[in-house]
Design a protein around this motif. Structure first.
Motif, PDB file in Angstrom:
ATOM      1  N   ASP A   1       0.597  -1.396   0.289  1.00 18.16           N
ATOM      2  CA  ASP A   1      -0.009   0.048  -0.223  1.00 18.16           C
ATOM      3  C   ASP A   1       1.012   1.453  -0.031  1.00 18.16           C
ATOM      4  OD1 ASP A   1      -2.691  -1.107  -0.311  1.00 18.16           O
ATOM      5  OD2 ASP A   1      -2.697  -1.533   2.334  1.00 18.16           O
ATOM      6  N   LEU A   2       0.431   2.369  -0.963  1.00 17.56           N
ATOM      7  CA  LEU A   2       1.260   4.006  -0.654  1.00 17.56           C
ATOM      8  C   LEU A   2       1.038   3.441   1.024  1.00 17.56           C
ATOM      9  CD1 LEU A   2      -0.101   4.808  -4.117  1.00 17.56           C
ATOM     10  CD2 LEU A   2       2.003   3.011  -3.275  1.00 17.56           C
ATOM     11  N   SER A   3       2.024   4.800   1.082  1.00 21.05           N
ATOM     12  CA  SER A   3       2.299   5.622   2.608  1.00 21.05           C
ATOM     13  C   SER A   3       1.398   7.143   1.841  1.00 21.05           C
ATOM     14  CB  SER A   3       3.212   6.146   2.448  1.00 21.05           C
ATOM     15  OG  SER A   3       4.285   6.758   1.537  1.00 21.05           O
ATOM     16  N   SER A   4       0.985   7.644   3.158  1.00 24.52           N
ATOM     17  CA  SER A   4       0.443   8.840   2.747  1.00 24.52           C
ATOM     18  C   SER A   4       0.991   9.864   2.244  1.00 24.52           C
ATOM     19  CB  SER A   4      -0.969   9.373   4.138  1.00 24.52           C
ATOM     20  OG  SER A   4       0.361   9.215   5.484  1.00 24.52           O
ATOM     21  N   ALA A   5       2.543  10.032   2.533  1.00 22.53           N
ATOM     22  CA  ALA A   5       3.312  10.767   2.346  1.00 22.53           C
ATOM     23  C   ALA A   5       3.184  10.302   0.565  1.00 22.53           C
ATOM     24  CB  ALA A   5       4.054  10.316   2.416  1.00 22.53           C
ATOM     25  N   LEU A   6       3.469   9.290  -0.070  1.00 27.31           N
ATOM     26  CA  LEU A   6       3.502   9.001  -1.590  1.00 27.31           C
ATOM     27  C   LEU A   6       2.062   9.370  -2.071  1.00 27.31           C
ATOM     28  CD1 LEU A   6       5.052   9.110  -3.551  1.00 27.31           C
ATOM     29  CD2 LEU A   6       4.537   5.930  -3.182  1.00 27.31           C
ATOM     30  N   LYS A   7       1.321   9.443  -1.311  1.00 27.17           N
ATOM     31  CA  LYS A   7      -0.602   9.662  -1.728  1.00 27.17           C
ATOM     32  C   LYS A   7      -0.337  11.374  -2.398  1.00 27.17           C
ATOM     33  CE  LYS A   7      -2.809   5.700  -0.437  1.00 27.17           C
ATOM     34  NZ  LYS A   7      -3.464   5.190   0.649  1.00 27.17           N
ATOM     35  N   ARG A   8       0.323  12.417  -1.020  1.00 29.21           N
ATOM     36  CA  ARG A   8       0.157  13.251  -1.655  1.00 29.21           C
ATOM     37  C   ARG A   8       0.891  14.028  -1.865  1.00 29.21           C
ATOM     38  NH1 ARG A   8       0.284  13.158   4.619  1.00 29.21           N
ATOM     39  NH2 ARG A   8       2.719  13.621   4.122  1.00 29.21           N
ATOM     40  N   ARG A   9       2.550  12.913  -2.800  1.00 26.76           N
ATOM     41  CA  ARG A   9       2.878  13.909  -4.246  1.00 26.76           C
ATOM     42  C   ARG A   9       1.747  13.266  -5.390  1.00 26.76           C
ATOM     43  NH1 ARG A   9       4.333  14.275   1.481  1.00 26.76           N
ATOM     44  NH2 ARG A   9       6.850  14.950   0.847  1.00 26.76           N
ATOM     45  N   PHE A  10       0.829  12.873  -5.483  1.00 27.10           N
ATOM     46  CA  PHE A  10       0.350  12.906  -6.446  1.00 27.10           C
ATOM     47  C   PHE A  10      -1.222  12.577  -6.510  1.00 27.10           C
ATOM     48  CE2 PHE A  10       3.322   8.990  -7.054  1.00 27.10           C
ATOM     49  CZ  PHE A  10       3.280   8.751  -7.943  1.00 27.10           C
ATOM     50  N   ASN A  11      -1.954  13.016  -7.489  1.00 24.25           N
ATOM     51  CA  ASN A  11      -3.368  12.923  -8.139  1.00 24.25           C
ATOM     52  C   ASN A  11      -3.453  11.805  -9.004  1.00 24.25           C
ATOM     53  OD1 ASN A  11      -3.393  15.984  -7.322  1.00 24.25           O
ATOM     54  ND2 ASN A  11      -3.520  16.618  -9.034  1.00 24.25           N
ATOM     55  N   PHE A  12      -4.546  11.709  -8.220  1.00 20.68           N
ATOM     56  CA  PHE A  12      -4.641  10.115  -8.404  1.00 20.68           C
ATOM     57  C   PHE A  12      -6.226  10.091  -9.489  1.00 20.68           C
ATOM     58  CE2 PHE A  12      -2.964   8.614  -5.526  1.00 20.68           C
ATOM     59  CZ  PHE A  12      -3.290   7.720  -4.735  1.00 20.68           C
ATOM     60  N   VAL A  13      -6.386   9.262  -9.758  1.00 21.05           N
ATOM     61  CA  VAL A  13      -7.077   9.612 -11.540  1.00 21.05           C
ATOM     62  C   VAL A  13      -7.776   7.693 -11.729  1.00 21.05           C
ATOM     63  CG1 VAL A  13      -8.074   9.490 -14.133  1.00 21.05           C
ATOM     64  CG2 VAL A  13      -5.699  11.654 -12.911  1.00 21.05           C
ATOM     65  N   ARG A  14      -8.300   7.845 -11.173  1.00 19.54           N
ATOM     66  CA  ARG A  14      -9.511   6.256 -10.938  1.00 19.54           C
ATOM     67  C   ARG A  14     -10.174   6.077 -12.442  1.00 19.54           C
ATOM     68  NH1 ARG A  14      -8.576   4.163  -6.640  1.00 19.54           N
ATOM     69  NH2 ARG A  14      -8.502   5.476  -4.988  1.00 19.54           N
ATOM     70  N   ILE A  15      -9.061   5.305 -13.394  1.00 20.81           N
ATOM     71  CA  ILE A  15      -9.798   4.512 -14.813  1.00 20.81           C
ATOM     72  C   ILE A  15     -11.147   3.696 -14.571  1.00 20.81           C
ATOM     73  CG2 ILE A  15      -9.314   3.858 -17.186  1.00 20.81           C
ATOM     74  CD1 ILE A  15      -7.925   6.622 -16.441  1.00 20.81           C
ATOM     75  N   PRO A  16     -12.267   3.738 -15.107  1.00 20.48           N
ATOM     76  CA  PRO A  16     -13.464   2.870 -14.293  1.00 20.48           C
ATOM     77  C   PRO A  16     -13.566   1.645 -15.631  1.00 20.48           C
ATOM     78  CG  PRO A  16     -14.415   4.235 -15.270  1.00 20.48           C
ATOM     79  CD  PRO A  16     -12.623   5.154 -14.839  1.00 20.48           C
ATOM     80  N   VAL A  17     -14.202   0.702 -14.840  1.00 28.92           N
ATOM     81  CA  VAL A  17     -13.984  -0.080 -15.834  1.00 28.92           C
ATOM     82  C   VAL A  17     -15.404  -0.076 -17.112  1.00 28.92           C
ATOM     83  CG1 VAL A  17     -14.934  -2.401 -16.339  1.00 28.92           C
ATOM     84  CG2 VAL A  17     -13.287  -2.320 -14.585  1.00 28.92           C
ATOM     85  N   VAL A  18     -14.840  -0.396 -18.209  1.00 30.86           N
ATOM     86  CA  VAL A  18     -15.558   0.032 -19.250  1.00 30.86           C
ATOM     87  C   VAL A  18     -17.353  -1.429 -19.242  1.00 30.86           C
ATOM     88  CG1 VAL A  18     -16.557   0.508 -22.531  1.00 30.86           C
ATOM     89  CG2 VAL A  18     -13.915   0.962 -20.861  1.00 30.86           C
ATOM     90  N   THR A  19     -18.034  -0.244 -18.840  1.00 36.04           N
ATOM     91  CA  THR A  19     -18.947  -1.787 -18.964  1.00 36.04           C
ATOM     92  C   THR A  19     -20.381  -1.034 -20.310  1.00 36.04           C
ATOM     93  OG1 THR A  19     -20.185   0.323 -18.050  1.00 36.04           O
ATOM     94  CG2 THR A  19     -19.029  -1.431 -16.468  1.00 36.04           C
ATOM     95  N   ASN A  20     -20.060   0.004 -20.674  1.00 35.93           N
ATOM     96  CA  ASN A  20     -21.165   0.354 -21.794  1.00 35.93           C
ATOM     97  C   ASN A  20     -20.738  -0.410 -23.078  1.00 35.93           C
ATOM     98  OD1 ASN A  20     -21.585   2.259 -24.529  1.00 35.93           O
ATOM     99  ND2 ASN A  20     -22.698   2.739 -22.550  1.00 35.93           N
ATOM    100  N   LYS A  21     -22.212  -0.992 -23.756  1.00 35.86           N
ATOM    101  CA  LYS A  21     -21.530  -1.772 -24.720  1.00 35.86           C
ATOM    102  C   LYS A  21     -21.112  -1.370 -25.650  1.00 35.86           C
ATOM    103  CE  LYS A  21     -24.446  -5.735 -23.959  1.00 35.86           C
ATOM    104  NZ  LYS A  21     -25.341  -6.915 -24.500  1.00 35.86           N
ATOM    105  N   ARG A  22     -21.400   0.199 -26.339  1.00 35.59           N
ATOM    106  CA  ARG A  22     -21.025   0.892 -27.667  1.00 35.59           C
ATOM    107  C   ARG A  22     -19.807   1.254 -27.400  1.00 35.59           C
ATOM    108  NH1 ARG A  22     -24.137   6.091 -29.867  1.00 35.59           N
ATOM    109  NH2 ARG A  22     -22.642   6.463 -31.638  1.00 35.59           N
ATOM    110  N   SER A  23     -19.534   1.360 -25.658  1.00 32.27           N
ATOM    111  CA  SER A  23     -17.555   2.070 -25.547  1.00 32.27           C
ATOM    112  C   SER A  23     -16.886   1.010 -26.569  1.00 32.27           C
ATOM    113  CB  SER A  23     -17.268   2.723 -24.549  1.00 32.27           C
ATOM    114  OG  SER A  23     -18.597   3.837 -24.334  1.00 32.27           O
TER     115      SER A  23
END
Length: 372
Positions: free
Chosen positions: A213-235
């Motif tokens: 797991d990432l430490s809280s200190a390292l987490k503060r140095r990153f901006n998190f962008v969560r990539i979701p699972v594609v669930t839309n059939k067209r996409s």
């Protein structure tokens, strides 16, 4: 350097002509040493629209929410690192590669995080023969991809960050915070400072939570962008078609993928995901993440098999065989789950809908018998 000479060309080589053209018509402000403006970076990744007013069409290369791409670009224009996090097969690494290619035309400064990754892999090591012959100096030092990115003022990439140990993660904190690396072995010229434009794009697998797991200190140095699972059939269909077209072009294969078989593949993965979500234990779930990337892998396997060992026609039986062969990683658990799916879902559907489903059912059954 041309793409036919490479097994897999990096994005900046594969799309070199397109990137050069975008740079030639780009009159928007650019941060630091960026080759393209943020607007053009987004356009390169997500494709052009008529409203963009360009003289040529730019194809879409990553399929996902526009806001995720925009937030990623904005993060890299700041002095914070970017962490793309999500399930396997959601396109994190591909997005990271496209971002690096568009911003600095170099996506190859990559560190792969594993249990064996050390501080040397993100800082520097030494050419032992040169050290013995001439002593320690900048000439005998081997910079890591991250240090090279710092010196050049470009993007460095760190794949599977949570796979690396806490010691490596701690070393990354100082790089992200101080923007320099000290070289205590040297008396002179012993600090490498990051040039403007340097940043780090890291990826992390959400299924690896609890590994390191990432430490809280390292987490503060990153901006998190969560990539979701594609669930839309067209996409998801667009992604699969895009990757399949690339595959056929790369292997110089002339083979049609019937829309009906693509629909069967998409529906099968949707059914298996629904079953996995309803499962009450891990034994009732396939070991596969059932990601879009794995769906592409099933189709790729079926296409290559049809081309090399079939009559160069993709058939439902071959697609079913590839699906079972690719997803049955545990025996007998996964085989039992797939057999249950074939009998409980595909068999009734083949009787009601007909079409290619009966052949798909028969191909899946035969493969399960072979593997059992």
């Amino acid at each position: 350097m041309t793409t036919p000479e490479m097994l897999r060309a990096p994005a900046e080589v594969k799309f070199a002509e397109e990137l050069a053209w975008l740079e030639s018509v780009d009159d928007s402000p650019k941060p630091y040493s960026w080759r393209l403006s943020p607007r053009m970076v987004r356009l390169f990744i997500l494709g052009s629209e008529r409203a963009d007013g360009l003289d040529r069409e730019i194809p879409q290369k990553w399929f996902g929410d526009r806001s995720l791409v925009e937030r990623s670009i904005v993060t890299l224009a700041s002095d914070r690192g970017l962490l793309l996090i999500g399930d396997p097969g959601t396109g994190k690494s591909w997005l990271a590669e496209l971002l690096a290619a568009a911003i600095c035309r170099n996506s190859t400064l990559v560190v792969q995080g594993t249990a064996g990754t050390t501080e040397d892999h993100i800082k520097y090591s030494w050419n032992v023969s040169m050290v013995i012959a001439h002593g320690q100096s900048r000439a005998s030092m081997i910079p890591s991809p991250i240090m090279t990115a710092m010196e050049q003022g470009v993007i460095g990439r760190f794949e599977e960050l949570t796979r690396s140990t806490s010691e490596v993660q701690d070393a990354l904190i100082s790089i992200l915070s101080e923007k320099y690396v000290s070289i205590p072995e040297l008396d002179d010229d012993n600090i490498v400072f990051a040039r403007p434009g340097f940043s780090i794009i890291a990826t992390a697998n959400s299924r690896d939570r609890g590994v390191n797991d990432l430490s809280s200190a390292l987490k503060r140095r990153f901006n998190f962008v969560r990539i979701p699972v594609v669930t839309n059939k067209r996409s998801e269909a667009e992604i699969v078609r895009f990757r399949t077209t690339e595959l056929l072009r790369r292997h110089e294969i002339e083979l049609d993928v019937p829309p009906t078989l693509l629909d069967i593949l998409l529906q099968s993965f949707a059914d298996l995901r629904t079953a996995a979500a309803a499962a009450t234990s891990d034994d009732e779930k396939l070991e596969s993440a059932l990601s879009t990337a794995e769906q592409i892998g099933v189709l790729e396997d079926a296409i290559l098999h049809s081309n090399f060992f079939g009559d160069r026609t993709l058939r439902a039986e071959t697609l079913a065989s590839s699906l079972v062969g690719s997803l049955a990683r545990r025996s007998p658990e996964d085989l039992a789950i797939l057999n249950k799916y074939l009998h409980g879902v595909v068999e009734p559907r083949s009787k009601e809908a007909g079409g290619e489903w009966p052949a798909f059912l028969e191909g899946g059954r035969q493969t399960i018998v072979t593997l059992s």
